[in-house]
Design a protein around this motif. Structure first.
Motif, PDB file in Angstrom:
ATOM      1  N   ALA A 135      -5.562  17.787  -8.250  1.00  0.00           N
ATOM      2  CA  ALA A 135      -6.059  17.289  -6.964  1.00  0.00           C
ATOM      3  C   ALA A 135      -7.086  16.187  -7.156  1.00  0.00           C
ATOM      4  N   LEU A 136      -7.991  16.370  -8.113  1.00  0.00           N
ATOM      5  CA  LEU A 136      -9.012  15.357  -8.363  1.00  0.00           C
ATOM      6  C   LEU A 136      -8.385  14.065  -8.877  1.00  0.00           C
ATOM      7  N   TRP A 137      -7.314  14.185  -9.635  1.00  0.00           N
ATOM      8  CA  TRP A 137      -6.613  12.994 -10.125  1.00  0.00           C
ATOM      9  C   TRP A 137      -6.007  12.227  -8.957  1.00  0.00           C
ATOM     10  N   TYR A 138      -5.380  12.943  -8.020  1.00  0.00           N
ATOM     11  CA  TYR A 138      -4.787  12.272  -6.856  1.00  0.00           C
ATOM     12  C   TYR A 138      -5.854  11.520  -6.059  1.00  0.00           C
ATOM     13  N   VAL A 139      -6.965  12.198  -5.787  1.00  0.00           N
ATOM     14  CA  VAL A 139      -8.021  11.556  -4.989  1.00  0.00           C
ATOM     15  C   VAL A 139      -8.593  10.356  -5.734  1.00  0.00           C
ATOM     16  N   THR A 140      -8.791  10.503  -7.044  1.00  0.00           N
ATOM     17  CA  THR A 140      -9.358   9.405  -7.835  1.00  0.00           C
ATOM     18  C   THR A 140      -8.416   8.217  -7.882  1.00  0.00           C
ATOM     19  N   ARG A 141      -7.150   8.466  -8.153  1.00  0.00           N
ATOM     20  CA  ARG A 141      -6.185   7.372  -8.225  1.00  0.00           C
ATOM     21  C   ARG A 141      -6.022   6.685  -6.870  1.00  0.00           C
ATOM     22  N   LEU A 142      -5.987   7.445  -5.810  1.00  0.00           N
ATOM     23  CA  LEU A 142      -5.887   6.839  -4.476  1.00  0.00           C
ATOM     24  C   LEU A 142      -7.130   6.014  -4.163  1.00  0.00           C
ATOM     25  N   SER A 143      -8.282   6.482  -4.610  1.00  0.00           N
ATOM     26  CA  SER A 143      -9.516   5.732  -4.373  1.00  0.00           C
ATOM     27  C   SER A 143      -9.501   4.412  -5.139  1.00  0.00           C
ATOM     28  N   GLU A 144      -9.046   4.441  -6.389  1.00  0.00           N
ATOM     29  CA  GLU A 144      -9.096   3.261  -7.234  1.00  0.00           C
ATOM     30  C   GLU A 144      -7.999   2.251  -6.906  1.00  0.00           C
ATOM     31  N   THR A 145      -6.948   2.696  -6.283  1.00  0.00           N
ATOM     32  CA  THR A 145      -5.823   1.802  -5.987  1.00  0.00           C
ATOM     33  C   THR A 145      -5.669   1.591  -4.487  1.00  0.00           C
ATOM     34  N   PHE A 146      -5.297   2.636  -3.795  1.00  0.00           N
ATOM     35  CA  PHE A 146      -4.985   2.508  -2.371  1.00  0.00           C
ATOM     36  C   PHE A 146      -6.215   2.094  -1.561  1.00  0.00           C
ATOM     37  N   ILE A 147      -7.297   2.853  -1.681  1.00  0.00           N
ATOM     38  CA  ILE A 147      -8.491   2.562  -0.878  1.00  0.00           C
ATOM     39  C   ILE A 147      -9.084   1.217  -1.282  1.00  0.00           C
ATOM     40  N   TYR A 148      -9.111   0.935  -2.574  1.00  0.00           N
ATOM     41  CA  TYR A 148      -9.646  -0.348  -3.039  1.00  0.00           C
ATOM     42  C   TYR A 148      -8.834  -1.508  -2.472  1.00  0.00           C
ATOM     43  N   GLU A 149      -7.508  -1.394  -2.523  1.00  0.00           N
ATOM     44  CA  GLU A 149      -6.648  -2.457  -1.989  1.00  0.00           C
ATOM     45  C   GLU A 149      -6.831  -2.594  -0.481  1.00  0.00           C
ATOM     46  N   LEU A 168       0.828  -1.205   0.000  1.00  0.00           N
ATOM     47  CA  LEU A 168       0.000   0.000   0.000  1.00  0.00           C
ATOM     48  C   LEU A 168       0.865   1.258   0.000  1.00  0.00           C
ATOM     49  N   LEU A 169       1.946   1.243   0.767  1.00  0.00           N
ATOM     50  CA  LEU A 169       2.827   2.406   0.780  1.00  0.00           C
ATOM     51  C   LEU A 169       3.520   2.585  -0.571  1.00  0.00           C
ATOM     52  N   ARG A 170       3.794   1.462  -1.229  1.00  0.00           N
ATOM     53  CA  ARG A 170       4.393   1.543  -2.570  1.00  0.00           C
ATOM     54  C   ARG A 170       3.396   2.176  -3.545  1.00  0.00           C
ATOM     55  N   VAL A 171       2.144   1.757  -3.485  1.00  0.00           N
ATOM     56  CA  VAL A 171       1.109   2.359  -4.334  1.00  0.00           C
ATOM     57  C   VAL A 171       1.006   3.853  -4.054  1.00  0.00           C
ATOM     58  N   LEU A 172       1.029   4.200  -2.778  1.00  0.00           N
ATOM     59  CA  LEU A 172       0.937   5.609  -2.386  1.00  0.00           C
ATOM     60  C   LEU A 172       2.117   6.399  -2.928  1.00  0.00           C
ATOM     61  N   SER A 173       3.301   5.817  -2.852  1.00  0.00           N
ATOM     62  CA  SER A 173       4.504   6.509  -3.330  1.00  0.00           C
ATOM     63  C   SER A 173       4.467   6.723  -4.830  1.00  0.00           C
ATOM     64  N   VAL A 174       4.010   5.712  -5.577  1.00  0.00           N
ATOM     65  CA  VAL A 174       3.961   5.828  -7.032  1.00  0.00           C
ATOM     66  C   VAL A 174       3.020   6.964  -7.446  1.00  0.00           C
ATOM     67  N   ILE A 175       1.890   7.044  -6.796  1.00  0.00           N
ATOM     68  CA  ILE A 175       0.923   8.104  -7.145  1.00  0.00           C
ATOM     69  C   ILE A 175       1.464   9.477  -6.762  1.00  0.00           C
ATOM     70  N   LEU A 176       2.093   9.566  -5.608  1.00  0.00           N
ATOM     71  CA  LEU A 176       2.572  10.866  -5.143  1.00  0.00           C
ATOM     72  C   LEU A 176       3.791  11.337  -5.910  1.00  0.00           C
ATOM     73  N   ASP A 177       4.455  10.445  -6.611  1.00  0.00           N
ATOM     74  CA  ASP A 177       5.616  10.851  -7.415  1.00  0.00           C
ATOM     75  C   ASP A 177       5.201  11.656  -8.639  1.00  0.00           C
ATOM     76  N   THR A 178       3.928  11.606  -9.007  1.00  0.00           N
ATOM     77  CA  THR A 178       3.442  12.420 -10.133  1.00  0.00           C
ATOM     78  C   THR A 178       3.443  13.881  -9.722  1.00  0.00           C
ATOM     79  N   PRO A 179       4.132  14.751 -10.456  1.00  0.00           N
ATOM     80  CA  PRO A 179       4.210  16.162 -10.042  1.00  0.00           C
ATOM     81  C   PRO A 179       2.858  16.845 -10.117  1.00  0.00           C
TER      82      PRO A 179
END
Length: 803
Positions: free
Chosen positions: A301-315, A255-266
Motif C-alpha cells: 500500500a505504501l508503495w502505491y501511494v508513494t509511486r502515485l505521489s511521485e508520478t501521478f500527483i507530480y504530473e 495521467l491515466l496511463r501512469v495510473l494504469s501502469v502503477i495499478l498493474d503491479t500486483p
C-alpha cells in the motif's frame, strides 16, 4: 579611586599646556587672582601653605606632602617621555621631507615628458581628422551597407536554418527566429526574393506547427514539454481553444496511463517494519532518498501511494501550473475546463487508491503513513486549485479507507474469536483422556483460557489502532468523530457477533448475512460445549465488557477532544449496558438449550425404556429396570458437569422421605378396581385429578432457566417426567407391570431428590404421582405392591447403585 583621579588631572592638564605651547596654540588666560590654585599662573606658595596649615592637621599635611611629591615625580617622568616621543617624531618627519624632495624632483621631469607626449598625440589626431574628413561619409555608408548585407544574408539563410532547427527538434529557437523575421518579410513581401523567403519560411513553420500538434497528442511526453510546445504554438498564432482541448486531452490520457501502469503491479504482502522509509517532515515525498524508496516493497500500500505521489500527483501539479501560465484562469471558460479535467482524473485516482488500499494487507502504522502521504498530496492540489475541493475528496477517501481497514481488522478479530470457539467445540467433542475430558479441571481451565484469549485478541487489536488515534491530532482531525464512532460500533458488533455465534448452532437462531459463521454454525452442540459457552458469556458479562470499555477509554479519552469524549460517554452509558444485557440473555438462552438437550436426551431414554418393555407379560418385580439406572446415571453426570461449571459444592444426599411412597400407594389404591370393569371409585378419582389439573398452576416444561445448577436439573427432570407421563398413557399394564412401575418410580424419586433443590421437590412429587396414577388407569389389575416391599427394593438398589 580619589587619589588616582587627583594624580591624573594635573598630568593631563600639564600635557595639554606643553603641547599647546610647542605648537604655538593660544591658550585662554585663566583669572590670575586664584592664588591657592596650584595649576594657576597666579599661584602663591605661601598663601597655599598657610591655608593648608590653617585647615588641616598634621596627618593630613603629611598626606598632602606625599601627594605633592608624587605629582612632582610624575610630572618629571611625563616631561621626559613627552620630549622623547616628540624627538622621534621630529626625526621621522625630517626623513619623510627629505624623500619627498627627491621624489618631487623626478616627478617634474615625468610630468614634462607626459605634457610633450600629449601635445604630439593631439597634433597627430588633428592631422588624421583633417585627412579622413573627406571620406568619412563614404565609410559610414559602407558600414551601413555591410550591416544590411548581413541582415539580408541572415534572411536568405533563414529557411535553411529553420529547416535544420525543425529536423533537430530545436523548436524554441526556430520559433524565436521566425517571430523576429516575420514582420520584416511581411513588410517587404513585394520584393520577389524576400517573398520567396517568406513562402519557404511559412511552409517550414506550417510543418513545425504540425509536428508540435502531433506531439501534443502523445501521452508519454511530460507535462513540462507539452506546456513548452503549447506555448510555442501560441507564439505562432494558433487559436487558444483547440490548443487547450488538445493539451488537456493529452494530459488526461498520460495521467491515466501512469495510473494504469502503477495499478498493474500486483498486490503483495506488507513490508517488514524496519524496511519502511522514515519521513522527517510532512512535505512533498520527492524529498525521500533513493535508498529509502528502494526499501519500499513493490505492490504494498505504501508503495502505491508513494509511486502515485511521485508520478501521478507530480504530473498533475505540473499540468495545473503549466495550464495557468498558458491559459489564464482569470478567464472563466479556461478555469471551468481545468476544474472538469482535474475532477475527472482525480476521481480515477481516488477510486484506484481506495481499491488498492482495500486489497492491501496493512498494519495500521503503515496505513497511517500512507494516509498521511495521500492527504499531503491532495492538500497541495487543493492549495493549487481551491475550487477543485480536493480537501473534501481527501476526507472522503480517508473515511472510506479507514472504514474499510477497520472492517478488515474487526473481521479478522471476529474470525479469530470464532476459531477460539471452534477449538472449544473440538475439545468438547473430540477424543480425550480422563484428565482433559469435559468436567475435568484441565478442561475447566481450557474454558477459562478461551474466554480470556478472546478478550486479549480484541484488546490487542484495539491497541494496534494507536497510530490512527495519534493521527486524529493532525490530518485525521476532521474525521475524528467518524473514526471513534466506527471503532465503538465495531466493539459493540464484536460482542454481538460472539453472542450470535454462540447461538448459531440452534435452528431458531441461525444467523443471516454473516459469512464468517457459514462453516461454524453447522457444528453439532454437545452439552459440555453449550455449558462452556454459558461460562464464556457469563465471563463477558461480568468482566469482559468492562475490560474492553477500559481499553477504549485509555485509547480515546486522553486525546481531550470534547466530541470524542462525548461519543465514548454515550457508549459507556448506553451501549455497554445493552451489551451486558444482550450477553446475559444469550447465556440464558444457552442455558435453556442445554436444559432442553439434556432433558430430551434422558426423556428419550425413558421413552425407549417404556416402549421396549412388555408390560402385559412382566414378571413380578425384584429390581429396578436398567433403563431407570441409565437415566439416573445420566442425570448424575449432568449434575457433576454443572457442579464443575458453576463451582457450586455438592450437597449431601438427604434421607428418602417415605411419605411420598405412601402417597403414591394411596393414589394407586384409590384407583384399584375389581376384575369386572371400571368402578365408580375410579371415576371419582379421575374426576378429582382432572379438577386438580384444571385449577392448579400450569407447569411450564420448556421455559427460561435461571443461572444455577438446581434450576437446570429441575428443568431436565420436568422434561423427563412429562415424557414419562405421556409414554405411560399410551401403554396397557398388567398387575406385575403396574408393580414394576411402582418400583421404578420409587427409585427414580429417591435418587432424583439428591440432585434437586428443596423448592423443587414438590414438582418432583407431583409429576411422579401423575405417572403412577396414569399407570393405574391403564392397568388391567391395578393391585399395588406392598409399600414396604417397594421401599426395601429401592433401598437395596440404592445401596448397591454406584454413580
Amino acid at each position: 579611586m580619589g587619589d588616582s583621579e587627583r594624580t591624573e588631572r594635573p598630568r593631563r592638564r600639564l600635557n595639554k599646556e606643553m603641547l599647546m605651547n610647542y605648537y604655538g596654540v593660544a591658550q585662554e588666560e585663566k583669572p590670575q587672582n586664584v592664588k591657592t590654585d596650584i595649576d594657576s599662573s597666579g599661584f602663591v606658595a605661601d598663601d597655599y601653605v598657610n591655608g593648608l596649615l590653617e585647615k588641616h592637621g598634621l596627618m593630613e599635611l603629611m598626606k598632602k606632602a606625599n601627594e605633592v611629591s608624587s605629582e612632582v615625580r610624575n610630572l618629571d617622568s611625563d616631561m621626559q617621555m613627552l620630549v622623547y616621543e616628540n624627538y622621534n617624531k621630529f626625526i621621522s618627519a625630517t626623513d619623510t621631507i627629505r624623500k619627498m624632495k627627491t621624489n618631487v624632483d623626478s616627478m617634474e621631469e615625468e610630468m614634462t615628458s607626459l605634457t610633450d607626449n600629449m601635445e604630439a598625440i593631439t597634433s597627430s589626431s588633428g592631422r588624421i581628422d583633417e585627412h579622413l574628413s573627406q571620406r568619412r561619409e563614404k565609410i559610414e555608408k559602407l558600414v551601413g551597407v555591410r550591416k544590411l548585407l548581413q541582415k539580408l544574408q541572415w534572411l536568405f539563410d533563414l529557411p535553411h536554418t529553420l529547416l535544420r532547427c525543425v529536423e533537430m527538434e530545436i523548436y524554441d529557437r526556430a520559433v524565436t527566429m521566425y517571430t523576429k523575421s516575420a514582420p520584416i518579410l511581411k513588410r517587404h513581401k513585394h520584393l520577389a526574393s524576400l517573398s520567396t523567403i517568406k513562402d519557404d519560411c511559412e511552409k517550414i513553420i506550417a510543418r513545425l506547427k504540425e509536428q508540435l500538434k502531433n506531439k501534443l497528442h502523445k501521452e508519454e511526453i511530460s507535462s513540462s514539454k507539452l506546456a513548452e510546445y503549447a506555448a510555442l504554438l501560441l507564439q505562432l498564432g494558433e487559436a487558444a481553444e483547440p490548443l487547450r482541448t488538445s493539451f488537456l486531452n493529452s494530459r488526461r490520457r498520460g495521467l491515466l496511463r501512469v495510473l494504469s501502469v502503477i495499478l498493474d503491479t500486483p498486490v503483495s504482502a506488507e513490508e517488514p517494519e524496519d524496511e519502511r522509509p522514515k519521513r522527517s517532515d510532512g512535505t512533498s515525498e520527492k524529498g525521500s532518498s533513493p535508498a529509502a524508496q528502494r526499501d519500499i516493497r513493490p505492490g504494498t500500500a505504501l508503495w502505491y501511494v508513494t509511486r502515485l505521489s511521485e508520478t501521478f500527483i507530480y504530473e498533475l501539479e505540473e499540468v495545473i501550473r503549466a495550464y495557468t501560465v498558458l491559459f489564464p484562469i482569470s478567464v472563466r471558460e479556461n478555469k471551468q475546463h481545468l476544474l472538469e479535467f482535474a475532477r475527472e482524473v482525480l476521481n480515477e485516482y481516488c477510486n484506484a487508491l481506495k481499491a488498492r488500499l482495500k486489497e492491501s494487507h496493512l498494519t495500521f502504522k503503515t496505513f497511517t503513513v500512507a494516509l498521511e502521504r495521500m492527504h499531503g498530496d491532495l492538500s497541495r492540489l487543493h492549495r493549487a486549485l481551491p475550487e477543485s475541493q480536493m480537501k473534501d475528496r481527501a476526507k472522503e477517501i480517508i473515511e472510506h479507507t479507514v472504514r474499510t481497514q477497520l472492517d478488515k481488522a474487526m473481521m479478522k478479530m471476529r474470525t479469530g474469536m470464532i476459531e477460539h470457539l471452534r477449538l472449544l467445540h473440538a475439545r468438547c467433542t473430540g477424543p480425550s483422556d480422563p484428565e482433559t475430558a469435559p468436567g475435568s479441571s484441565a478442561f475447566n481451565e481450557f474454558v477459562t483460557v478461551t474466554g480470556h484469549n478472546i478478550l486479549v485478541d480484541l484488546s490487542v487489536g484495539l491497541t494496534e489502532l494507536q497510530p490512527l488515534v495519534e493521527a486524529q491530532k493532525t490530518f485525521l482531525r476532521d474525521s475524528s468523530t467518524v473514526f471513534v464512532s466506527l471503532v465503538l460500533g465495531h466493539v459493540a458488533d464484536f460482542f454481538l457477533t460472539l453472542n450470535v455465534a454462540a447461538l448459531s448452532h440452534f435452528d431458531d437462531c441461525k444467523p443471516k448475512n454473516m459469512p464468517e459463521l457459514d462453516k461454524f454454525a453447522p457444528l453439532v452442540p454437545t452439552g459440555s460445549y453449550i455449558i462452556s459457552l454459558v461460562r464464556n458469556c457469563s465471563y463477558m458479562e461480568t468482566r469482559g465488557v468492562d475490560k474492553i470499555v477500559s481499553v477504549v477509554h485509555d485509547l480515546f479519552v486522553p486525546n481531550e477532544e470534547a466530541q470524542d469524549a462525548e461519543t465514548f460517554n454515550h457508549f459507556q452509558r448506553i451501549i455497554a449496558p445493552d451489551l451486558i444485557k444482550n450477553t446475559r440473555e444469550t447465556a440464558q438462552k444457552l442455558l435453556r438449550y442445554y436444559t432442553e438437550i439434556n432433558g430430551l436426551k434422558v426423556a428419550q431414554m425413558i421413552r425407549k425404556g417404556v416402549e421396549t418393555a412388555n408390560w402385559l407379560a412382566m414378571r413380578e418385580p425384584r429390581d429396578v429396570r436398567l433403563a431407570i439406572e441409565l437415566v439416573i446415571k445420566e442425570v448424575a453426570a449432568v449434575y457433576q458437569e454443572l457442579t464443575v461449571i458453576f463451582g457450586e459444592p455438592s450437597r449431601r444426599s438427604p434421607p428418602v422421605d417415605s411419605a411420598h411412597y405412601r402417597r403414591m400407594k394411596s393414589a394407586a389404591a384409590a384407583g384399584t378396581r375389581p376384575a369386572g370393569g371400571v368402578t365408580g371409585t375410579k371415576r371419582v378419582m379421575e374426576l378429582n385429578m382432572n379438577m386438580d389439573r384444571l385449577f392448579a398452576h400450569k407447569l411450564q416444561t420448556f421455559g427460561p432457566v435461571s443461572f444455577s445448577r438446581g434450576a437446570v436439573i429441575a428443568g431436565i427432570v420436568k422434561i423427563m417426567l412429562k415424557t414419562f407421563y405421556e409414554c405411560v398413557r399410551l401403554r396397557t399394564f398388567d398387575r406385575n407391570g403396574y408393580q414394576q412401575m411402582q418400583v421404578d418410580t420409587g427409585f427414580l424419586s429417591s435418587m432424583l431428590r439428591d440432585y434437586l433443590e428443596p423448592d423443587d421437590l414438590s414438582i418432583l412429587d407431583g409429576l411422579i404421582e401423575e405417572v403412577l396414577v396414569s399407570t393405574s388407569n391403564r392397568c388391567l389389575d391395578p393391585t399395588p405392591m406392598d409399600q414396604s416391599i417397594v421401599d426395601n427394593l429401592c433401598e437395596a438398589k440404592r445401596a448397591k447403585f454406584a454413580v
